[in-house]
Design an enzyme around this catalytic site. Sequence first.
Site, short mmCIF file in Angstrom:
data_model
loop_
_atom_site.label_atom_id
_atom_site.label_comp_id
_atom_site.label_asym_id
_atom_site.label_seq_id
_atom_site.Cartn_x
_atom_site.Cartn_y
_atom_site.Cartn_z
N GLU A 39 -5.02 -4.17 -0.74
CA GLU A 39 -5.03 -2.78 -1.20
C GLU A 39 -6.26 -2.40 -2.03
O GLU A 39 -6.17 -2.12 -3.23
CB GLU A 39 -3.77 -2.50 -2.02
CG GLU A 39 -2.49 -2.69 -1.23
CD GLU A 39 -1.24 -2.31 -2.02
OE1 GLU A 39 -0.21 -2.05 -1.39
OE2 GLU A 39 -1.31 -2.26 -3.28
N GLU A 70 3.56 -5.52 3.37
CA GLU A 70 4.43 -5.27 2.21
C GLU A 70 5.32 -4.07 2.50
O GLU A 70 4.86 -3.04 2.99
CB GLU A 70 3.63 -4.94 0.94
CG GLU A 70 2.94 -6.11 0.29
CD GLU A 70 2.25 -5.72 -1.01
OE1 GLU A 70 2.66 -4.70 -1.63
OE2 GLU A 70 1.30 -6.42 -1.40
#
Length: 451
Positions: free
Chosen positions: A174, A362
């Site tokens: 991320e 995720e």
Amino acid sequence: MKEHKETILNASDFGEDFTWGVSTAAYQIEGAHNLHGKGPSIWDKFTATPKVILNGENANVSCDFYHKYKEDILLMKSMNIDNYRFSISWPRVLPNGIGTINEAGIQFYNEVINFCLKQNITPWITLYHWDLPQTLEEKGGWTNRQIVTWFSEFTQVCANAFGDRVKNWMVMNEPMVFTGAGYFLGVHAPGKKGLKNFLPAAHHAVLCQAEGGRILRKLVPNANIGTTFSCSQITPYRKNKRDRKTAIKVDALLNRLFIEPTLGLGYPTKEAPVLKKLQPYIKSTDMDDCKFDFDFIGIQNYTREKVKYSLLVPYIRAKIVKASKRNVATTLMDWEVYPPSIYNMIEKFSNYPQIKNIIITENGAAFKDKIDGDNITDMKRTDFLQRYLRQVLKAKQAGLNIHGYFVWTFTDNFEWAEGYHPRFGLVHIDFKTLKRTIKSSGKWFSQFLSN
């Protein structure tokens, strides 16, 4: 609940080639923050700063995975989990960020990898999950172009140490979050603010992402190489033209900024003109150097965001309307529970023809658990997982390019600026005794995988 069970009977609905697993991150679970030669990370320093973390908490001990990794991996095995995504702590293997290798750190990860393999659990390594060595931050961290050289050295060390046994790699976790929250908003480590920090950090992260991929390709035979992106469905708050244009701009910043230069499409400056300010940091060969042909892209989705035009917000003229202000179901993170968002993000990324495979690396939720002795009930989390998985199955059945799903996360952990308040785990951690207890959601997931 009945409706969800009718749609998803078990993991076999997704096909035999679908990958199932759980994800964790080194700083959030390992503890042992200053043991056996590990150097300080930016999160070690940031959490020592007053009033930046909820309740003044830190991850100095956290789940103590450093000492309890065998217990946790055996627990995974008992739950039918056969893929484990975890990250390497950069300052544990290179205490100063570059230079001398900490052999105790290498040994620790070798032991984790070997024990996973012994239990028939496939290790998936994330190289960078936000814990930059503090010594490098003192030289400018991600704002310093030298980070490309530093990150390359770290990648080489990991590839040489673990590449003989680990074939599944993710370069970054991320980048929008660690650059945006850490170098623009200042709410994550290292606590820097402003465009002057964010823009170089973002560009250097894109360069490192591709360079990390090239190094892994060169040094790890038969590697399956990916990188991961946070992504949220962006929707206009109102149906007016300004909010619609604002949503397009925010989508470009949150969902396109890091993937598109990697695919050779450049930065989305047309939709997000503020990105034109990247130009001073871009050297002549950079846009070619930003490109890498990843084997898969990891997308990490939890929610959708509604945005509206706001004259008061500098640079982007946009404001996210909090879920708690919109009369919708929320998690403890004040994120809207909106299962179609994961389908919509799979579809969005599937529309890039350059992306070979997509994995959900995720997805999960923080809710309050009901504790009754050794019985820990978290029906909201089970319901969340089932509803989002229905959307993943829908995407697969629609022929979209989705090939795996990793739950965030295996155990409750240190949740960055929110400390230990939001619990995402399938397994409950008593942070006083470090006792592990499988929650009802973990039992459900185990049963789901067993079929």
